[in-house]
Design a protein around this motif. Structure first.
Motif, PDB file in Angstrom:
ATOM      1  N   UNK A  27      97.697 101.613 -87.253  1.00 52.30           N
ATOM      2  CA  UNK A  27      98.098 100.235 -87.022  1.00 52.30           C
ATOM      3  C   UNK A  27      98.277 100.028 -85.528  1.00 52.30           C
ATOM      4  N   UNK A  28      97.786  98.896 -85.018  1.00 52.97           N
ATOM      5  CA  UNK A  28      97.880  98.624 -83.585  1.00 52.97           C
ATOM      6  C   UNK A  28      98.796  97.441 -83.327  1.00 52.97           C
ATOM      7  N   UNK A  29      99.704  97.624 -82.367  1.00 59.14           N
ATOM      8  CA  UNK A  29     100.608  96.565 -81.887  1.00 59.14           C
ATOM      9  C   UNK A  29     101.447  95.969 -83.012  1.00 59.14           C
ATOM     10  N   UNK A  30     101.780  96.780 -84.017  1.00 66.19           N
ATOM     11  CA  UNK A  30     102.652  96.324 -85.085  1.00 66.19           C
ATOM     12  C   UNK A  30     102.011  95.438 -86.121  1.00 66.19           C
ATOM     13  N   UNK A  31     100.709  95.237 -86.051  1.00 66.87           N
ATOM     14  CA  UNK A  31     100.032  94.362 -87.010  1.00 66.87           C
ATOM     15  C   UNK A  31     100.023  94.986 -88.400  1.00 66.87           C
ATOM     16  N   UNK A  32      99.966  94.126 -89.424  1.00 66.59           N
ATOM     17  CA  UNK A  32      99.801  94.608 -90.793  1.00 66.59           C
ATOM     18  C   UNK A  32      98.395  95.142 -91.053  1.00 66.59           C
ATOM     19  N   UNK A  33      97.428  94.774 -90.223  1.00 73.05           N
ATOM     20  CA  UNK A  33      96.069  95.285 -90.405  1.00 73.05           C
ATOM     21  C   UNK A  33      96.042  96.787 -90.169  1.00 73.05           C
TER      22      UNK A  33
ATOM     23  N   UNK B 204      87.228 102.392 -92.157  1.00 71.69           N
ATOM     24  CA  UNK B 204      87.357 101.229 -93.026  1.00 71.69           C
ATOM     25  C   UNK B 204      88.327 100.241 -92.397  1.00 71.69           C
ATOM     26  N   UNK B 205      87.903  98.994 -92.283  1.00 68.29           N
ATOM     27  CA  UNK B 205      88.704  97.962 -91.622  1.00 68.29           C
ATOM     28  C   UNK B 205      89.096  96.848 -92.594  1.00 68.29           C
ATOM     29  N   UNK B 206      89.927  95.962 -92.092  1.00 72.01           N
ATOM     30  CA  UNK B 206      90.432  94.790 -92.813  1.00 72.01           C
ATOM     31  C   UNK B 206      91.204  95.196 -94.062  1.00 72.01           C
ATOM     32  N   UNK B 207      92.041  96.219 -93.840  1.00 71.41           N
ATOM     33  CA  UNK B 207      92.889  96.771 -94.895  1.00 71.41           C
ATOM     34  C   UNK B 207      94.337  96.425 -94.571  1.00 71.41           C
ATOM     35  N   UNK B 208      95.087  95.998 -95.574  1.00 66.88           N
ATOM     36  CA  UNK B 208      96.531  95.813 -95.418  1.00 66.88           C
ATOM     37  C   UNK B 208      97.196  95.835 -96.784  1.00 66.88           C
ATOM     38  N   UNK B 209      98.470  96.178 -96.802  1.00 64.21           N
ATOM     39  CA  UNK B 209      99.299  96.159 -98.005  1.00 64.21           C
ATOM     40  C   UNK B 209      98.781  97.089 -99.096  1.00 64.21           C
ATOM     41  N   UNK B 210      98.403  98.281 -98.754  1.00 62.54           N
ATOM     42  CA  UNK B 210      97.959  99.195 -99.806  1.00 62.54           C
ATOM     43  C   UNK B 210      97.652 100.575 -99.277  1.00 62.54           C
ATOM     44  N   UNK B 211      97.546 101.547-100.194  1.00 64.13           N
ATOM     45  CA  UNK B 211      97.252 102.920 -99.830  1.00 64.13           C
ATOM     46  C   UNK B 211      95.895 103.353-100.341  1.00 64.13           C
ATOM     47  N   UNK B 212      95.759 104.667-100.498  1.00 62.77           N
ATOM     48  CA  UNK B 212      94.486 105.291-100.870  1.00 62.77           C
ATOM     49  C   UNK B 212      94.700 106.139-102.114  1.00 62.77           C
ATOM     50  N   UNK B 213      93.759 106.073-103.046  1.00 67.55           N
ATOM     51  CA  UNK B 213      93.787 106.898-104.251  1.00 67.55           C
ATOM     52  C   UNK B 213      92.513 107.740-104.296  1.00 67.55           C
ATOM     53  N   UNK B 214      92.651 109.042-104.022  1.00 66.74           N
ATOM     54  CA  UNK B 214      91.503 109.953-104.009  1.00 66.74           C
ATOM     55  C   UNK B 214      91.033 110.282-105.428  1.00 66.74           C
ATOM     56  N   UNK B 215      89.733 110.449-105.588  1.00 65.19           N
ATOM     57  CA  UNK B 215      89.213 111.031-106.825  1.00 65.19           C
ATOM     58  C   UNK B 215      89.505 112.532-106.804  1.00 65.19           C
ATOM     59  N   UNK B 216      89.653 113.169-107.966  1.00 67.04           N
ATOM     60  CA  UNK B 216      90.015 114.589-107.994  1.00 67.04           C
ATOM     61  C   UNK B 216      89.060 115.498-107.225  1.00 67.04           C
ATOM     62  N   UNK B 217      87.760 115.140-107.187  1.00 69.99           N
ATOM     63  CA  UNK B 217      86.798 116.003-106.499  1.00 69.99           C
ATOM     64  C   UNK B 217      86.743 115.751-104.993  1.00 69.99           C
ATOM     65  N   UNK B 218      87.504 114.780-104.486  1.00 70.04           N
ATOM     66  CA  UNK B 218      87.527 114.509-103.057  1.00 70.04           C
ATOM     67  C   UNK B 218      86.272 113.843-102.539  1.00 70.04           C
ATOM     68  N   UNK B 219      85.460 113.293-103.435  1.00 67.88           N
ATOM     69  CA  UNK B 219      84.208 112.671-103.006  1.00 67.88           C
ATOM     70  C   UNK B 219      84.419 111.275-102.440  1.00 67.88           C
ATOM     71  N   UNK B 220      85.571 110.692-102.697  1.00 65.58           N
ATOM     72  CA  UNK B 220      85.842 109.348-102.212  1.00 65.58           C
ATOM     73  C   UNK B 220      87.200 108.878-102.680  1.00 65.58           C
ATOM     74  N   UNK B 221      87.489 107.612-102.444  1.00 64.89           N
ATOM     75  CA  UNK B 221      88.802 107.085-102.819  1.00 64.89           C
ATOM     76  C   UNK B 221      88.736 105.577-103.047  1.00 64.89           C
TER      77      UNK B 221
END
Length: 743
Positions: free
Chosen positions: A176-182, A200-217
């Motif tokens: 996060x830059x300069x306190x922004x929610x982005x 990955x850009x234009x993300x706010x108010x959420x986290x990441x959920x990995x697939x068990x094999x680590x191929x993506x999220x």
């Protein structure tokens, strides 16, 4: 010399900074003829003037607003730098902040992942941002994994969260830059420290959920804003996406969206075994949600979701009548928190194999029944359900078997706040942090088999806590409601009505004001100030009924609770109106703005921070549209007149003698955009300079606005800026409500 050693000298100097001869000269703020019309209940039309509409423009895009900001900040800086106590505050705050602090460890990768490793965040004292470390022992020192202090010279780029893959090889982290929610999501290879190309850009108010094999999220994102609108446009059209590692963001597939309701938002939760993907859809900040499920472990095409990633969803809950928050699963058995038939919340279970066949609500099986205390969170670790409760605003953690049998409690050090108790379901340990107003955050490891806590790290803050007292009291609000309040002060302080006292409140969004240590508050208390924190309705201290009693058309209850707290402090001879300051941030900034316009004579100083001050237009900016569940909106005829009745900006009256006020905001606050504070400060200054037939002249109390640069709503603010801001606030209070009046 220490602040406490010169009260009599200060009493001699103080008139020089409060006399009419040296009243603050404010920059001229243009007033324009802008009038909006709103429909009220019964067909009534409300005509509402908004003379400072031009201050709504983004400071980055408007030279006119930028010039106004610079002029206001110059006046504020000159005033604050003239206060002789400010340098003393900076010195003491710097010492109090300069202690090593370490967060609770987090297991990197599930049990069985090789090698065994943990991450933890640590700040050596005055580092602008905490550093993320990697270690092979839960109680050992590690090597630097991510150091955000290397990302910018001024410390304004922060690590805003991270999620390890199941095998612990990769780390998706957010900047996060300069306190922004982005947020910007990047991926780090843990062993080599190499950053992958994924961004990955234009993300706010959420986290990441990995697939068990680590191929993506899975993650949630918004469309890229139009040029110049990134920090003001409403947060609409959120989409849940799947990102495959190595692909550009443009190839990410949309897993869930609801184009018919662009103001609703969805977040993902993947079961630990990866078999089920659930989506929680909400239409605001209330916890009530819709719930959807689909199998995620049987790919039909290229990727974990098959040929049609957005299909295959089964609706479990299709209304917004209750909250359903999944937190664990064993096979097809889903564990979740819910307030269905339980306003204080309970733990229930549902068999996902029956999704689409059985009625979800009727098929719920109760695991942990509702108690009188508020159930704040739960986790399933080592075959036990850890349930975290609030009992009269203090943490209590109980352990249950998966079928609901009570196994015991986690013994905590005292009346305070315990946070953590996360981890993998088959782990044999969990970690937590305990803190209180006079106890700095201390980390513990809980051994599930042995049922004992082991202290891992206790910071040395250089304070003798035996000199201070923390007590929980209760007072009665206007309508008879019983409200808790915490008081912290020196034991040797005479309670004779002469003590400079800071009353803090929030009262909204089910957010509970739980006990916690703060270096800045410690500085205030050790100099002879009293800290009072009131647990107002609208928060989550006593569950959803407590929240409901302070939202929408019940919002005045929150203000009445705060006013009653102030009166109680006066009646109990703790302070007096001229020694009483009030503070609140965000929704709490709204609180301060509302009560100071309703009862200006009751307070000696006001500190509204990043507040929601324009209740008629808040919903048209950034995250404001989410708050309609909490406040209502002026678009609703049933709420328009009610909102206008307490909106701080609209209730500033010419000729009223408002207390000394230091409004604070930041130029990159894209949660509560700074226009709220800009317009409120301009209205206060105009009112003071304008005589009114009924009220006459308004006095010369300083009515200032402090505008932080390259900062946002609070999260990620560098330590250096936190110290400077606290010094400004306490110096302002010391010049207006302190020190003790022993004359």
């Amino acid at each position: 010399m220490p602040l406490r050693s010169f009260p009599r000298l200060w009493m001699a100097i103080l008139p020089l900074f409060t006399s009419p001869a040296l009243a603050v000269e404010y920059p001229e703020t243009a007033r324009e003829q802008v009038v909006d019309k709103y429909q009220s209940a019964g067909g009534k039309t409300l005509e509402v003037a908004d003379p400072y509409r031009w201050l709504e423009a983004d400071v980055r895009e408007s030279e006119r607003v930028a010039e106004w900001v610079a002029q206001q900040q110059a006046v504020t800086d000159a005033y604050l730098r003239s206060l002789p106590s400010r340098g003393e505050w900076v010195e003491r705050l710097t010492k109090l902040w300069n202690f090593q602090r370490r967060g609770a460890p987090q297991r990197l990768g599930r049990p069985g992942a090789s090698p065994l490793r943990y991450t933890y965040a640590q700040n050596d004292g005055l580092q602008n941002q905490s550093v993320l470390y990697l270690t092979d022992r839960f109680n050992g020192d590690g090597r630097v994994l991510i150091d955000p202090n290397q990302w910018s010279e001024d410390g304004t780029v922060a690590l805003a969260g991270y999620s390890p893959s199941n095998d612990g090889r990769l780390l998706a982290y957010q900047r996060s830059e300069a306190g922004s929610d982005w947020r910007v999501i990047r991926v780090l290879e843990v062993d080599s420290g190499k950053e992958l190309e994924d961004e990955l850009r234009w993300v706010k108010f959420g986290g990441v959920q990995w697939t068990p094999d680590g191929a993506g999220f899975y993650y949630s994102r918004y469309p890229e804003p139009e040029a110049g609108e990134a920090y003001q446009a409403s947060a609409l059209n959120r989409k849940l996406c799947f990102h495959k590692l190595g692909d550009p963001q443009s190839k990410d597939v949309v897993v869930f969206e609801n184009p018919d309701h662009p103001d609703w938002s969805a977040g993902a939760w993947l079961t630990e075994d990866g078999r089920w993907l659930l989506v929680s859809e909400s239409k605001g900040t209330d916890h009530q949600n819709r719930l959807y499920a689909r199998r995620a472990d049987a790919p039909l095409g290229d990727g974990p979701l098959g040929d049609d990633p957005s299909s295959g969803w089964t609706a479990l809950v299709e209304d917004f009548d209750n909250a359903f928050d999944p937190f664990a699963s064993v096979g097809d058995k889903l564990f979740l928190l819910t307030d269905q038939d339980a306003p204080q919340r309970r733990v229930a279970a549902f068999d996902l194999s029956k999704a689409g066949e059985a009625d979800f609500r009727e098929a719920l099986v109760e695991v942990v029944p509702e108690r009188e205390a508020t159930l704040e969170g739960a986790s399933l670790i080592g075959g036990e359900v850890f349930a975290s409760y609030l009992e009269d605003v203090a943490s209590v953690v109980r352990r249950y078997s998966p079928d609901g049998g009570l196994l015991g409690e986690v013994k905590l050090p005292g009346v305070g706040s315990a946070m953590g108790f996360g981890g993998w379901q088959d782990a044999k340990e969990t970690f937590y942090t305990y803190t209180s107003y006079a106890a700095p955050p201390t980390t513990y490891r809980y051994d599930i088999d042995a049922q004992v806590s082991e202290k891992l790290f206790e910071p040395n803050v250089g304070v003798d806590f035996s000199k201070y007292t923390v007590r929980r009291e209760f007072y009665t609000s206007k309508d008879g409601a019983r409200i808790p309040i915490f008081l912290t002060h020196r034991k040797d302080l005479p309670l004779d009505g002469k003590n400079p006292t800071l009353l803090y409140g929030y009262g909204g969004f089910t957010i509970s004001m739980t006990p916690g240590y703060s270096p800045s508050r410690m500085a205030w208390v050790e100099q002879g100030g009293v800290l009072a924190v009131a647990n107002l309705r609208g928060g989550g201290e006593y569950g959803e009924p407590w929240h409901e009693a302070g939202k929408l058309r019940n919002k005045q209850n929150v203000f009445d609770d705060f006013i009653a707290a102030a009166q109680w402090l006066i009646d109990e001879k703790i302070t007096s109106p001229k020694h009483l300051g009030i503070q609140g941030g965000s929704n709490g900034g709204l609180l301060v703005g509302a009560v100071m316009t309703q009862r200006p004579e009751l307070f000696g100083a006001c500190l509204p921070a990043v507040g929601v001050m324009d209740m008629m237009r808040f919903h048209t900016f950034t995250a404001g549209q989410f708050w309609r569940d909490e406040f209502g909106s002026s678009d609703d005829p049933e709420m328009a007149e009610y909102l206008l009745g307490y909106s701080p900006y609209h209730n500033v009256r010419p000729g009223v003698a408002y207390p000394p006020t230091l409004v604070t905001t930041a130029d990159t606050d894209d949660r509560v955009v700074p226009m709220h504070s800009f317009k409120f400060a301009a209205a206060l200054q105009h009112a003071q300079q304008t005589s009114d037939a009924a009220n006459g002249a308004a006095g010369d109390a300083p009515l200032l606005i402090r505008i932080e640069s390259r900062a946002g709503h609070g999260a990620g603010t560098p330590t250096a800026k936190l110290i400077e801001q606290a010094a400004d606030l306490w110096a302002f209070l010391w010049a207006t409500i302190g020190p003790r009046d022993d004359s």
